[in-house]
Design a protein around this motif. Structure first.
Motif, PDB file in Angstrom:
ATOM      1  N   LYS A  31      44.467  -1.352  36.313  1.00 51.32           N
ATOM      2  CA  LYS A  31      45.063  -2.686  36.258  1.00 51.32           C
ATOM      3  C   LYS A  31      46.248  -2.777  37.209  1.00 51.32           C
ATOM      4  CE  LYS A  31      48.003  -4.677  32.989  1.00 51.32           C
ATOM      5  NZ  LYS A  31      48.417  -5.048  31.641  1.00 51.32           N
ATOM      6  N   ILE A  32      46.381  -3.941  37.852  1.00 47.94           N
ATOM      7  CA  ILE A  32      47.569  -4.289  38.614  1.00 47.94           C
ATOM      8  C   ILE A  32      48.138  -5.525  37.939  1.00 47.94           C
ATOM      9  CG2 ILE A  32      48.531  -4.957  40.849  1.00 47.94           C
ATOM     10  CD1 ILE A  32      45.985  -3.787  42.149  1.00 47.94           C
ATOM     11  N   SER A  33      49.462  -5.551  37.739  1.00 50.50           N
ATOM     12  CA  SER A  33      50.069  -6.721  37.109  1.00 50.50           C
ATOM     13  C   SER A  33      51.449  -6.995  37.692  1.00 50.50           C
ATOM     14  CB  SER A  33      50.167  -6.544  35.598  1.00 50.50           C
ATOM     15  OG  SER A  33      51.023  -5.478  35.280  1.00 50.50           O
ATOM     16  N   VAL A  34      51.850  -8.259  37.567  1.00 48.23           N
ATOM     17  CA  VAL A  34      53.184  -8.717  37.966  1.00 48.23           C
ATOM     18  C   VAL A  34      53.650  -9.693  36.901  1.00 48.23           C
ATOM     19  CG1 VAL A  34      54.560  -9.988  39.676  1.00 48.23           C
ATOM     20  CG2 VAL A  34      52.686  -8.506  40.441  1.00 48.23           C
ATOM     21  N   GLY A  51      41.944 -12.550  39.861  1.00 46.75           N
ATOM     22  CA  GLY A  51      42.627 -12.161  38.635  1.00 46.75           C
ATOM     23  C   GLY A  51      42.927 -13.365  37.773  1.00 46.75           C
ATOM     24  N   SER A  52      43.878 -13.219  36.880  1.00 46.24           N
ATOM     25  CA  SER A  52      44.223 -14.311  35.969  1.00 46.24           C
ATOM     26  C   SER A  52      45.723 -14.335  35.726  1.00 46.24           C
ATOM     27  CB  SER A  52      43.482 -14.161  34.643  1.00 46.24           C
ATOM     28  OG  SER A  52      43.858 -12.963  34.002  1.00 46.24           O
ATOM     29  N   VAL A  53      46.199 -15.497  35.306  1.00 41.79           N
ATOM     30  CA  VAL A  53      47.605 -15.679  34.943  1.00 41.79           C
ATOM     31  C   VAL A  53      47.645 -16.072  33.482  1.00 41.79           C
ATOM     32  CG1 VAL A  53      49.718 -17.011  35.340  1.00 41.79           C
ATOM     33  CG2 VAL A  53      48.272 -16.361  37.279  1.00 41.79           C
ATOM     34  N   ARG A  73      47.434 -10.630  36.355  1.00 41.31           N
ATOM     35  CA  ARG A  73      46.807  -9.322  36.182  1.00 41.31           C
ATOM     36  C   ARG A  73      45.396  -9.345  36.747  1.00 41.31           C
ATOM     37  NH1 ARG A  73      47.836 -11.740  31.721  1.00 41.31           N
ATOM     38  NH2 ARG A  73      46.222 -12.514  30.353  1.00 41.31           N
ATOM     39  N   VAL A  74      44.996  -8.200  37.214  1.00 38.58           N
ATOM     40  CA  VAL A  74      43.646  -7.997  37.720  1.00 38.58           C
ATOM     41  C   VAL A  74      43.246  -6.581  37.325  1.00 38.58           C
ATOM     42  CG1 VAL A  74      44.448  -7.273  40.003  1.00 38.58           C
ATOM     43  CG2 VAL A  74      42.164  -8.225  39.757  1.00 38.58           C
ATOM     44  N   SER A  79      40.729  -4.653  40.990  1.00 38.98           N
ATOM     45  CA  SER A  79      42.046  -4.013  41.128  1.00 38.98           C
ATOM     46  C   SER A  79      41.972  -2.828  42.089  1.00 38.98           C
ATOM     47  CB  SER A  79      42.594  -3.576  39.765  1.00 38.98           C
ATOM     48  OG  SER A  79      41.866  -2.492  39.246  1.00 38.98           O
ATOM     49  N   ARG A  80      40.882  -2.099  42.042  1.00 41.81           N
ATOM     50  CA  ARG A  80      40.729  -0.972  42.969  1.00 41.81           C
ATOM     51  C   ARG A  80      40.648  -1.466  44.414  1.00 41.81           C
ATOM     52  NH1 ARG A  80      37.465   0.403  38.561  1.00 41.81           N
ATOM     53  NH2 ARG A  80      35.533  -0.170  39.638  1.00 41.81           N
TER      54      ARG A  80
END
Length: 104
Positions: A31-34, A51-53, A73-74, A79-80
């Protein structure tokens, strides 16, 4: 993704994720997130990278109030792919996190 990102868009996204993001994995996925207080930046990430918010409430330490936090997040294969695309723009510290996330 809603738009085809340019090299400049990818560099912009790498800068945001470098400063505010995280790369993580569990035994099932990556996962990647901000997280941000506002939604605009995260919506732009979603439009460029997919991804999604979402949003959640966070308690403020020492106060009875909660505040709204937004998260882009994705996960999984996307994400890879994003991690490998952003890799050349990231700092050595973040590159280590990407390699850990990818298991290499």
């Amino acid at each position: 993704a809603r738009f085809q990102p340019t090299t400049l868009d990818i560099a912009w996204a790498a800068g945001i994720i470098e400063g505010e993001g995280s790369f993580s994995k569990n035994k099932y996925s990556q996962k990647i997130s901000v997280c941000q207080n506002g939604k605009w930046l995260l919506t732009r990430l979603r439009n460029l990278l997919g991804g999604s918010v979402g949003q959640f409430k966070q308690s403020t330490k020492g106060f009875s109030k909660t505040r709204r936090i937004f998260e882009w997040r994705v996960s999984g294969g996307r994400s890879r792919g994003i991690a490998m695309t952003l890799y050349k723009f990231l700092s050595p510290r973040r590159k280590i996190q990407v390699r850990r996330m990818l298991g290499v």
